[in-house]
Design a protein around this motif. Structure first.
Motif, short mmCIF file in Angstrom:
data_model
loop_
_atom_site.label_atom_id
_atom_site.label_comp_id
_atom_site.label_asym_id
_atom_site.label_seq_id
_atom_site.Cartn_x
_atom_site.Cartn_y
_atom_site.Cartn_z
N THR A 70 3.04 69.66 75.04
CA THR A 70 2.75 70.29 73.51
C THR A 70 4.07 69.64 72.88
O THR A 70 4.45 70.10 71.71
N SER A 122 -4.28 65.73 78.23
CA SER A 122 -3.48 65.61 76.86
C SER A 122 -4.02 66.76 76.20
O SER A 122 -5.37 67.28 76.34
N LEU A 123 -3.19 67.38 75.70
CA LEU A 123 -3.21 68.68 74.57
C LEU A 123 -3.16 68.21 73.01
O LEU A 123 -2.64 68.93 72.45
N ASN A 139 -6.54 74.30 76.99
CA ASN A 139 -7.56 73.52 76.96
C ASN A 139 -8.66 73.86 75.89
O ASN A 139 -9.05 72.82 75.23
N ALA A 156 -7.03 72.69 72.62
CA ALA A 156 -6.97 71.41 72.49
C ALA A 156 -8.37 70.68 72.25
O ALA A 156 -8.65 69.61 71.52
N ILE A 197 -4.26 70.02 70.05
CA ILE A 197 -3.79 71.36 69.51
C ILE A 197 -2.96 71.13 68.17
O ILE A 197 -2.08 70.22 68.23
#
Length: 331
Positions: A224, A191-192, A162, A165, A195
Motif C-alpha cells: 500500500t 497488487s493492491l 483484496n 483493491a 485501493i
C-alpha cells in the motif's frame, strides 16, 4: 496492644488498580443513538457465501430516525465464520449507527483460501443488490453513496485488502477506510494498487500475537505504498499488567464471548476507537485525530483506576522495528 496496620488497612493495601471502563462518548464510546439491532441471515446451498446483515433499530437520538446509515463490512478470521465471535464489536458498530454486513467466506478448514475474497465479494454484492432480501421494507438501508468501511481480523485482513483493491472492477462502494486488526499475510493480491490513495488505513499488531504477529501488517504495508503516510498508520498494541485484570494484546483482542475472550480497554480505547475514527475520518472528515497522526487521542488507551495511563499504542509511518521483548510472531 495492636501491632501492624490498623484493621482494614491490609485490604486497602492489597487492592490492585482496575482497568478503565468504556468512555462515555467519542470513538469507542457509549454515546449510542440506537438501542438495539435487527439481524437477518441469508444462506446459500454451499454455505460459503452466507452472510448476516445487522441494522440499527430502537432510535433514541433527537429528531426523526434516519432511513439510511453508513456501511461497514466486517471480515472474520480463520474459522471465525460465526458473528458470535465478534458480537460485542458488531453491537457497538450498529448502535453507533452503521449497517454491518458480515460475510461468511469460509465454512471449514477445507474451504480454499484462494476463494475467500470472491466468496465475500459475492455476499456483499448480493446484500446490496436492488430488492435485496437482506433489507425488507422498513429497514435502515446502507448509504452506499458514502462508500464503505472495511474492518478485518486475522484472515479477514487479506480478504478486505483484496476487496478494497477490486472495488471498482467489482462495482462495489468505494473503500473509504480500512482497519486491519492483526491481519494474516496469506492470499493477498499481488497488487493492491486499486485501493484509492485517499483511503484511511490503520494496521494493528498485537505485541503477544503468536498466531500472525506482524507478518500481515508488514506485507500490507509494502503493498500500500501508494497511499500517503498521512492516510495510513502502522500501530502496535502492548500488554499492560499494572492492575487486575491484565490487558493482554494477543490475537483474540477483537473477539469476545468465546473461549474466554473479553471486552476491555484494548477494545474500547483500541480497536473500537480506531474503527469508529477511521470510519468518521473516511466518510465525514471528522475524528481524524483519533484515527491517524500519532496524536494523544489516537494513542491513548485510558488510565487505570489509580490514574496511571495504560501503555499507549505505538504509531509509525514506516515498518517499525520490533519493540524490545516483543513476543509477537515475526519478532
Amino acid at each position: 496492644m495492636l501491632f501492624g496496620p490498623a484493621p482494614g488497612a491490609l485490604a486497602g493495601l492489597a487492592a490492585e488498580p482496575t482497568p478503565p471502563t468504556q468512555p462515555a462518548s467519542g470513538p469507542g464510546g457509549a454515546d449510542y443513538q440506537w438501542s438495539a439491532s435487527t439481524v437477518r441471515r441469508i444462506t446459500f446451498t454451499d454455505r460459503t457465501k452466507d452472510y448476516w446483515v445487522f441494522g440499527p433499530s430502537g432510535w433514541q437520538g433527537s429528531g426523526p430516525a434516519p432511513s439510511t446509515a453508513p456501511l461497514v463490512a466486517l471480515l472474520h478470521g480463520w474459522l471465525g465464520d460465526d458473528p458470535q465471535w465478534y458480537e460485542d464489536w458488531i453491537a457497538h458498530l450498529v448502535r453507533k449507527g452503521n449497517v454491518v454486513i458480515f460475510p461468511r467466506f469460509q465454512t471449514s478448514a477445507l474451504t480454499p483460501p484462494r476463494e475467500f475474497t470472491s466468496n465475500a465479494i459475492y455476499s456483499i454484492k448480493h446484500a446490496l443488490a436492488p430488492s435485496s432480501p437482506a433489507f425488507p421494507a422498513g429497514s435502515v438501508l446502507p448509504d452506499t453513496t458514502l462508500g464503505m468501511t472495511l474492518i478485518a481480523h486475522s484472515y479477514g485482513g487479506p480478504v478486505s485488502a483484496n476487496i478494497a483493491a477490486r472495488w471498482s472492477a467489482e462495482s462495489l462502494p468505494q473503500p473509504k477506510a480500512i482497519l486491519f486488526a492483526e491481519p494474516h499475510n496469506g492470499t493477498i493480491d499481488s497488487s493492491l494498487a486499486g485501493i484509492p490513495a485517499t483511503t484511511k488505513i490503520g494496521c494493528l499488531v498485537g505485541d503477544v500475537d503468536t498466531i500472525v504477529g506482524r507478518t500481515g501488517c508488514d506485507a500490507l504495508w509494502d503493498l500500500t505504498g501508494h497511499v500517503p503516510v498521512t492516510n495510513r498508520n502502522y500501530l502496535w498494541m502492548f500488554n499492560d499488567t499494572h492492575g487486575t485484570p491484565d490487558l493482554i494484546a494477543d490475537h483474540r483482542v477483537p473477539t469476545s464471548n468465546r473461549d474466554g475472550a473479553v471486552v476491555d480497554a484494548l477494545d474500547w480505547y483500541g480497536i473500537w476507537k480506531l474503527g469508529d475514527a477511521l470510519r468518521n475520518c473516511g466518510f465525514f472528515g471528522t475524528d481524524c485525530d483519533y484515527a491517524l497522526g500519532n496524536t494523544a487521542r489516537q494513542t491513548s488507551l485510558g488510565a487505570w483506576s489509580d490514574g496511571v495511563p495504560v501503555r499507549p499504542l505505538s504509531v509509525s509511518t514506516t515498518k517499525p522495528p520490533c519493540p524490545p521483548g516483543s513476543g509477537t510472531k515475526g519478532c
